[in-house]
Design a protein around this motif. Structure first.
Motif, PDB file in Angstrom:
ATOM      1  N   UNK A  18       0.706  -1.153  -0.125  1.00 23.68           N
ATOM      2  CA  UNK A  18      -0.118   0.054   0.042  1.00 23.68           C
ATOM      3  C   UNK A  18       0.962   1.197  -0.150  1.00 23.68           C
ATOM      4  N   UNK A  19       0.515   2.010  -0.963  1.00 22.83           N
ATOM      5  CA  UNK A  19       1.612   3.326  -1.083  1.00 22.83           C
ATOM      6  C   UNK A  19       1.586   3.914   0.263  1.00 22.83           C
ATOM      7  N   UNK A  20       2.662   4.417   0.919  1.00 18.85           N
ATOM      8  CA  UNK A  20       2.955   5.247   2.156  1.00 18.85           C
ATOM      9  C   UNK A  20       3.008   4.453   3.215  1.00 18.85           C
ATOM     10  N   UNK A  56      11.330   8.634   5.686  1.00 23.67           N
ATOM     11  CA  UNK A  56      10.883   9.066   4.237  1.00 23.67           C
ATOM     12  C   UNK A  56       9.414   9.173   4.241  1.00 23.67           C
ATOM     13  N   UNK A  57       8.980   9.113   5.230  1.00 23.78           N
ATOM     14  CA  UNK A  57       7.501   9.467   5.217  1.00 23.78           C
ATOM     15  C   UNK A  57       6.293   8.346   5.064  1.00 23.78           C
ATOM     16  N   UNK A  58       6.862   7.082   5.155  1.00 21.22           N
ATOM     17  CA  UNK A  58       6.126   5.909   5.654  1.00 21.22           C
ATOM     18  C   UNK A  58       5.439   5.932   7.011  1.00 21.22           C
ATOM     19  N   UNK A  59       4.313   5.176   7.046  1.00 26.14           N
ATOM     20  CA  UNK A  59       3.598   4.800   8.029  1.00 26.14           C
ATOM     21  C   UNK A  59       4.199   3.435   8.187  1.00 26.14           C
ATOM     22  N   UNK A  60       4.849   3.009   9.289  1.00 25.25           N
ATOM     23  CA  UNK A  60       5.430   1.846   9.672  1.00 25.25           C
ATOM     24  C   UNK A  60       4.585   1.119  10.722  1.00 25.25           C
TER      25      UNK A  60
END
Ligand code: AMP
Ligand code: ZN
Length: 469
Positions: A18-20, A56-60
């Motif tokens: 899923x993007x992001x 980098x802006x990902x929700x992990x």
């Protein structure tokens, strides 16, 4: 970002499902003792990978389990004459303390095997229904390894190679296996062991099923990254794939990341071999930030040999960064306000090039060794470009860049926040005493020490006042 995928043995461009968003599962420790520094390696390196992805802006969504039912836990409980729960509870708490001291972020969820038994029974039932498992006459449920055609794809072993080495797969008490390659999903209780009811017998789950179930429950049938130490590739992760893909009919994990061993005298550090230091042992001699720095000074897929010399080198390396930030705090405590000069703007722009270089290293399969070298280059650049004439905005921008890069590595390099009010008061008192004794060198030294931590002193008629810069 490229990640080396154990499954394909190649560095691959990382594209999340899923993007992001990133879903990540890291196999956690078996809690029967204090963790050793080998166990700390996956915690530190995958926490750093997580921090970088967040940067980098990902929700992990990061899940890491505690294995709290296991032969070693039961053995320890029997030795101490307590319930296995007491042992697990104690070492989970200790592990959390070590993680905090290593600045490893808590996972989004830390599931525990004993709290997920129902899910395990469901998955085992599913495997039985689909013909991937069978029940022996003593109630043991085995996974039928040959029923999963892709078995061996992660460890790059084929079933015939395994056959020739199968003796090692024969475990005492598991004599009703139809094939030596089969492994346990559920086993009957033994005297003095914890057990749960199931459709097959009162007993407890095998080890591998717990991760398949927890990964599914908290992250879904298909996840982005599954990680752990390289000793887990076979059989643990291979078995997890066999269970999950057979039960769910989906790819289990798209990227598999494995850290190499932390060694001592070139042998794997392990509890069973007795050649280990606990994280707690190390904390008696060093700030655990030094241990974290030491771990990150090698790439996670390279073996790392633990030695006193390398720890000293790590201490000196970390000190270089901390001193640079301390000096910036010192200069900030006396810096003039106002905007940046053109020259200062140019230098800040040039410094930003180091962040780009840092990202490049991290994008290349989380190469922390190179990323840390870039922080050193930035420190050198900053040291040669700042002075007592530098303006506040300029110093602040440079400081923020260093602190940000260190923070991605989980390294705390700004000691400003760490000094407690009581310590400050004590140092101020010592400075007053030094002045009275006409020991001005010591008095100045204390002022500088405080300034490096961002503490500004003001001599007033009512005595010395202080504030944080
Ligand atoms: P364990 O408690 O043995 O199940 O290990 C917990 C985690 O630590 C797993 O991901 C192991 O692969 C990892 N691990 C154990 N020993 C080492 C070592 N010497 N070097 C690196 N990783 C290790
Ligand atoms: Zn696992």
């Amino acid at each position: 970002m490229r990640i080396f995928n154990t499954l394909t043995r190649k560095k691959e461009e990382f594209v999340p499902l899923q993007e992001g968003r990133v879903s990540m599962y890291v196999c956690g420790p078996t809690v029967y003792n204090l963790i050793h520094i080998g166990n700390a390696r996956p915690m530190i390196v995958f926490d750093t990978a997580r921090r970088y992805m967040e940067h980098k802006g990902y929700a992990v969504n990061y899940v890491s389990n505690f294995t709290d039912v296991d032969d070693k836990i039961i053995k320890k409980a029997n030795e101490e004459g307590v319930d296995p729960d007491v042992i697990a509870e104690r070492y989970i708490e200790e592990c959390r303390k070590d993680m905090k001291a290593l600045n490893v972020k808590p996972a989004t969820v830390h599931p525990r095997a004993t709290q997920e038994i129902d899910g395990m029974i469901d998955m085992i039932r599913e495997l039985l229904d689909k013909g991937h498992a069978y029940v022996a006459s003593d109630g043991t449920v085995y996974y039928k390894t040959r029923s999963f055609k892709e078995y061996g794809k992660l460890s790059h072993k084929n079933l015939d190679d395994l056959r020739s080495g199968e003796r090692s797969l024969l475990v005492s008490g598991e004599d009703q296996k139809q094939d030596p390659l089969d492994f346990v999903l559920w086993k009957p209780k033994k005297e003095g062991e914890p057990y749960w009811g199931s459709p097959w017998c009162n007993g407890r789950p095998g080890w591998h099923i717990e991760c398949s179930v927890m990964s599914k429950k908290y992250l879904g049938d298909e996840i982005d990254i599954h990680a752990g130490g390289e000793d887990l590739i076979f059989p643990h992760h291979e078995n997890e794939i066999a269970q999950s893909e057979a039960a769910n009919g989906k790819t289990f994990a798209r990227y598999w990341m494995h850290n190499a061993f932390l060694n001592i005298d070139n042998k794997k550090m392990s509890k069973s071999a007795g050649n280990f230091f606990t994280v707690r042992d190390i904390s008696e001699k060093y700030d655990l930030q030094v241990l974290r720095f030491f771990m990150l000074s090698a790439h996670y897929r390279s073996p790392l040999n633990f030695s006193a010399d390398l720890m000293e080198a790590a201490k000196n390396g970390l000190d270089r960064i901390v001193s640079c930030v301390g000096n910036l705090n010192y200069l900030l405590s006396g810096a003039k306000d106002g905007g940046m000069s053109e020259e200062e703007q140019r230098i800040v722009k040039e410094a930003e090039g180091y962040t780009a270089k840092f990202d490049e290293a991290m994008d290349d399969d989380i190469n922390t060794a190179d990323a840390i070298s870039v922080i050193f280059e930035l420190v050198k650049f900053v040291n040669t470009n700042v002075s007592e004439r530098s303006g506040r905005a300029f110093l602040q921008a440079l400081k923020e860049e260093i602190v940000m890069l260190a923070d991605i590595c989980g390294l705390i390099v700004d000691k400003k926040e760490e000094i407690l009010d009581a310590d400050i008061e004590a140092l101020i008192q010592e400075r007053q005493d030094a002045r009275k004794a006409k020991n001005f060198a010591r008095a100045d030294e204390i002022r500088d020490t405080l300034a490096a931590q961002g503490i500004i002193l003001e001599d007033t008629r009512e005595g010395v006042k202080w504030k944080r810069a």
